[in-house]
Design a protein around this motif. Structure first.
Motif, short mmCIF file in Angstrom:
data_model
loop_
_atom_site.label_atom_id
_atom_site.label_comp_id
_atom_site.label_asym_id
_atom_site.label_seq_id
_atom_site.Cartn_x
_atom_site.Cartn_y
_atom_site.Cartn_z
N HIS A 59 0.86 -1.18 0.00
CA HIS A 59 0.00 0.00 0.00
C HIS A 59 0.90 1.23 0.00
O HIS A 59 1.99 1.22 0.58
CB HIS A 59 -0.90 -0.02 1.24
N PRO A 60 0.48 2.33 -0.65
CA PRO A 60 1.33 3.53 -0.67
C PRO A 60 1.75 4.01 0.72
O PRO A 60 2.90 4.41 0.92
CB PRO A 60 0.45 4.56 -1.39
N ALA A 61 0.80 3.98 1.67
CA ALA A 61 1.15 4.43 3.03
C ALA A 61 2.18 3.51 3.67
O ALA A 61 3.09 3.98 4.38
CB ALA A 61 -0.11 4.50 3.89
N PHE A 62 2.06 2.20 3.44
CA PHE A 62 3.03 1.27 4.00
C PHE A 62 4.41 1.46 3.35
O PHE A 62 5.44 1.43 4.03
CB PHE A 62 2.56 -0.17 3.80
N LEU A 63 4.42 1.64 2.03
CA LEU A 63 5.69 1.89 1.34
C LEU A 63 6.34 3.17 1.85
O LEU A 63 7.57 3.23 2.02
CB LEU A 63 5.45 1.96 -0.16
N ALA A 64 5.52 4.19 2.10
CA ALA A 64 6.06 5.44 2.65
C ALA A 64 6.68 5.23 4.02
O ALA A 64 7.75 5.78 4.34
CB ALA A 64 4.95 6.49 2.72
N ASN A 65 6.03 4.40 4.86
CA ASN A 65 6.57 4.14 6.19
C ASN A 65 7.84 3.30 6.14
O ASN A 65 8.66 3.35 7.07
CB ASN A 65 5.52 3.45 7.05
N VAL A 66 8.01 2.51 5.09
CA VAL A 66 9.27 1.78 4.91
C VAL A 66 10.36 2.72 4.42
O VAL A 66 11.55 2.54 4.73
CB VAL A 66 9.07 0.61 3.92
N CYS A 67 9.97 3.75 3.68
CA CYS A 67 10.96 4.72 3.17
C CYS A 67 11.64 5.48 4.31
O CYS A 67 12.81 5.87 4.18
CB CYS A 67 10.29 5.72 2.23
N LEU A 68 10.93 5.71 5.41
CA LEU A 68 11.51 6.50 6.49
C LEU A 68 12.75 5.85 7.10
O LEU A 68 13.82 6.49 7.17
CB LEU A 68 10.45 6.78 7.56
N PRO A 69 12.70 4.59 7.58
CA PRO A 69 13.95 4.00 8.07
C PRO A 69 15.01 3.85 6.98
O PRO A 69 16.20 3.93 7.28
CB PRO A 69 13.51 2.62 8.60
N ALA A 70 14.58 3.68 5.72
CA ALA A 70 15.56 3.60 4.64
C ALA A 70 16.30 4.93 4.49
O ALA A 70 17.53 4.96 4.30
CB ALA A 70 14.87 3.22 3.33
#
Length: 473
Positions: A204-215
């Motif tokens: 989901h876009p929101a989940f992908l965004a939340n993965v981007c933060l630690p990355a």
């Protein structure tokens, strides 16, 4: 027998061979038991591989978790697959965490926020659970809430920490790249329409965004440690992926952490001139994005910013229900998992919003743990981050503290503790906290794409900690 016991690899292989033999025998004599024993054999083999290669197994799990596969399976199989896939991913994470405890040794982390969920579980069982919430469901929710922190209870070695931080940097890119072949054959779109086009990858876009933060935080930490152009390029790529997801809050907090870090944190490997140039380059792009926002209205972020900048995407419809539930048990809450049953799945709000989650962790924890549980969890988070980051190098320490300040703000509008991206965030955090004694390395000549950003004239003398202890006689 003693020789086998002294070699766990031999023991596991022997057990797997015995299970396989039993499965084949049952295939002939008792077919009803064949599938069960075959599954046990496969699990034994996977357990053997994970035991032999714990670091590689954790890296693979982290990359798969960052894909948010529960969304893809829910689209392919049905909504009934959503929760089981999350349960499997978290169960594997718990198993790998226990494996790390066995391989590397246990560590009692009394400040870990996981203890807050344990306290809320016990308080809820003693005080009384929310109507419709069973003790089994509360226990299952507590295990799911604790799962992201499981690696914090192992004495993680430096090579594990380095591997996890490298994997965290690549999670968004891998998630998008894995979706490309599926999008090419029409099995899953790369972009979804949600108030405009949004990059979703396999999740989901929101989940992908939340993965981007630690990355992004991982790229920033490595950039400050080693100053390599590859980390800078990956930081920009992850920022672009985050922009295309259309998630406003994660983008705001990522820009805030990166901007403050680049302007206020010093680094010998990442020169001030290069940091300021990067910030000015991003600032120069902002007027252009505003100017051409109308031309890119089909992209969700530009559409929302241009037309509905103050829109909470329906969150304001969900919050009153949670506020009312929290008010009925103000101090002690209704037990872990109560946030899942406050809004009935068949209600009109769920039909409209397609979710019954609070999208506000402070409200959810207020329902589940009351004022006392929420205060305890916030205090544990604050103490955990402050104490565990004290021994880190200065840049790592300041970036992680900024990241968790942003995390605290982000928790007001998203499910940052219960979604699978939380597993990525806290595995990355455990890795950063596990390498306080490490320092930026000075490697031998490296390929062009990994060359340090520093120019030869800017290189400072080798610090004391990197000098050899003994001189040749």
């Amino acid at each position: 027998m003693r020789a086998i016991a002294d070699h766990p690899d031999v023991s596991i292989l022997t057990a797997a061979a015995a299970l396989l033999t039993a499965a084949l025998a049952c295939g002939l004599l008792a077919p009803a038991l064949f599938e069960m024993l075959l599954a046990a054999t496969v699990l034994a083999c996977l357990g053997f591989l994970a035991f032999r290669f714990p670091t590689q197994s954790c890296v693979l799990w982290l990359l798969v978790t960052g894909m948010s596969l529960e969304m893809a399976f829910a689209d392919w199989v049905g909504d009934a697959a959503y929760q089981p896939v999350i349960a499997v991913i978290k169960a594997i994470g718990i198993g790998l965490g226990c494996l790390c405890v066995l391989r590397f040794g246990p560590k009692l982390d009394l400040l870990c926020p996981a203890w807050g969920f344990v306290a809320m579980l016990l308080t809820g069982l003693a005080h009384g659970l929310y109507p419709g919430l069973t003790a089994t469901e509360s226990l299952r929710s507590a295990i799911g809430s604790i799962a992201p922190f499981v690696f914090c209870f192992a004495r993680l070695p430096p090579h594990w920490a380095e591997a996890i931080i490298r994997a965290a940097k690549w999670c968004p890119v891998v998630a998008v790249a894995a979706c490309l072949p599926l999008a090419a054959v029409g099995l899953r779109p790369l972009f979804v329409d949600s108030g405009g086009a949004r990059l979703a990858g396999l999740g989901h876009p929101a989940f992908l965004a939340n993965v981007c933060l630690p990355a992004i935080y991982a790229c920033l930490i490595q950039l400050y440690r080693e100053g390599r152009r590859g980390d800078l390029g990956l930081l920009i790529a992850n920022g672009l992926i985050l922009l295309l997801t259309g998630a406003r809050a994660p983008l705001f907090y990522a820009i805030a952490v990166c901007g403050i870090s680049l302007l206020s944190i010093r680094s010998r490997q990442f020169a001030a001139r290069d940091r300021i140039l990067l910030v000015l380059s991003v600032l120069a792009l902002l007027p252009m994005l505003v100017l051409f926002a109308g031309a890119f209205s089909e992209v969700r972020l530009f559409n929302v910013m241009a037309n509905e900048a103050g829109n909470l995407s329906g969150r304001d419809l969900l919050w009153p229900e949670f506020e009312a539930a929290a008010a009925r048990s103000l101090w002690f809450g209704w037990g872990v998992g109560a946030g899942n049953v406050v809004i009935p799945p068949d209600s009109a709000i769920v039909q409209q919003m397609h979710t019954w989650a609070a999208h506000n962790e402070y409200l959810r924890i207020g329902v589940e743990g009351g004022l006392l549980g929420r205060a305890l969890l916030i205090a544990l988070f604050a103490a955990w981050v402050f104490v565990r980051s004290r021994d880190l190098p200065a840049a790592d320490r300041r970036i992680m503290r900024l990241a968790f300040l942003a995390y605290a703000g982000h928790a007001a509008t998203d499910n940052v503790l219960i979604s699978t991206p939380a597993c990525v965030m806290f595995a990355f955090t455990a890795a950063v906290f596990a390498r306080p004694s490490l320092r930026p390395s000075h490697p031998s000549p490296v390929p062009n794409f990994a060359r340090p950003i520093l120019r030869p004239s800017q290189t400072s003398p080798v610090p004391n900690f990197a000098r050899p202890r003994f001189r040749p006689s």
